[in-house]
Scaffold this active site. Structure first.
Site, PDB file in Angstrom:
ATOM      1  N   LYS A 136       3.242   9.099  41.114  1.00 23.42           N
ATOM      2  CA  LYS A 136       3.275  10.581  40.302  1.00 23.42           C
ATOM      3  C   LYS A 136       4.862  10.913  40.250  1.00 23.42           C
ATOM      4  O   LYS A 136       5.047  11.740  39.183  1.00 23.42           O
ATOM      5  CB  LYS A 136       2.768  11.610  41.058  1.00 23.42           C
ATOM      6  CG  LYS A 136       3.123  12.106  42.409  1.00 23.42           C
ATOM      7  CD  LYS A 136       2.174  13.105  43.312  1.00 23.42           C
ATOM      8  CE  LYS A 136       3.147  13.244  44.484  1.00 23.42           C
ATOM      9  NZ  LYS A 136       2.240  14.035  45.507  1.00 23.42           N
ATOM     10  N   GLY A 137       5.623  10.297  40.875  1.00 31.14           N
ATOM     11  CA  GLY A 137       7.038  10.814  40.852  1.00 31.14           C
ATOM     12  C   GLY A 137       7.484  12.168  41.110  1.00 31.14           C
ATOM     13  O   GLY A 137       6.942  12.495  41.883  1.00 31.14           O
TER      14      GLY A 137
END
Length: 168
Positions: A136-137
């Site tokens: 997801k970062g």
């Protein structure tokens, strides 16, 4: 809104701004290892004077327990800084988005890039590594696990150095 054209602004003698230009007003928040009370407040003011603040005023002090006191203190800074003399080395870099990175890896490297991340020793802070590594970062930018051409291994926290080296 203040602009550099304001009257009284001399960039060779910049000092903090509180209510009026060049008043030097600063707010500090800190803790001293002294018991809460009037003596603690006075110790905070003495320290502020030694730091170059005039008219120090303790506006808030709280007992932190165990012989510690926390303060909010205001004072007038007597020092200035010559802003015109400040030189900062700036780093300019080309930034590629995810698709550009994937294309670069495919065209220039031609094989998967292996990235191993871990917090070693007793460090349990993985927030930064997780933001970089996981799918997801962070802040709208995907983590390396989502990139084509990158083989990402997030080992987590408290990883012995030997384990990290062996995985690398």
């Amino acid at each position: 809104m203040m602009t550099m054209e304001n009257k009284g602004l001399d960039l060779t003698k910049v000092k903090p701004y509180g209510d009026t230009m060049n008043d030097g007003m600063m707010q500090l928040s800190f803790t001293l290892p002294v018991p809460f009370g009037e003596e603690a407040d006075e110790a905070a003011k003495v320290l502020a004077r030694k730091m170059g603040l005039d008219e120090p005023s303790v506006t808030c002090s709280r007992d932190m327990g165990g012989g510690y006191t926390w303060f909010v203190l205001y004072g007038k800074c007597t020092h200035t800084v010559d802003y015109t003399s400040i030189k900062v080395q700036k780093v300019e870099v080309d930034v590629m988005d995810r698709l550009e990175c994937e294309q670069y890896i495919e065209e220039k490297i031609g094989r998967p890039v292996v990235v191993v991340g871990a917090c070693t020793g007793t460090d349990a802070h993985t927030v930064g590594i997780d933001a970089i590594m996981n799918m997801k970062g962070f802040h709208g930018h995907f983590g390396l696990e989502r990139y084509k051409g990158i083989e990402a291994h997030n080992l987590g926290s408290q990883v012995p150095n030997e384990v990290l080296i062996a995985k690398a």
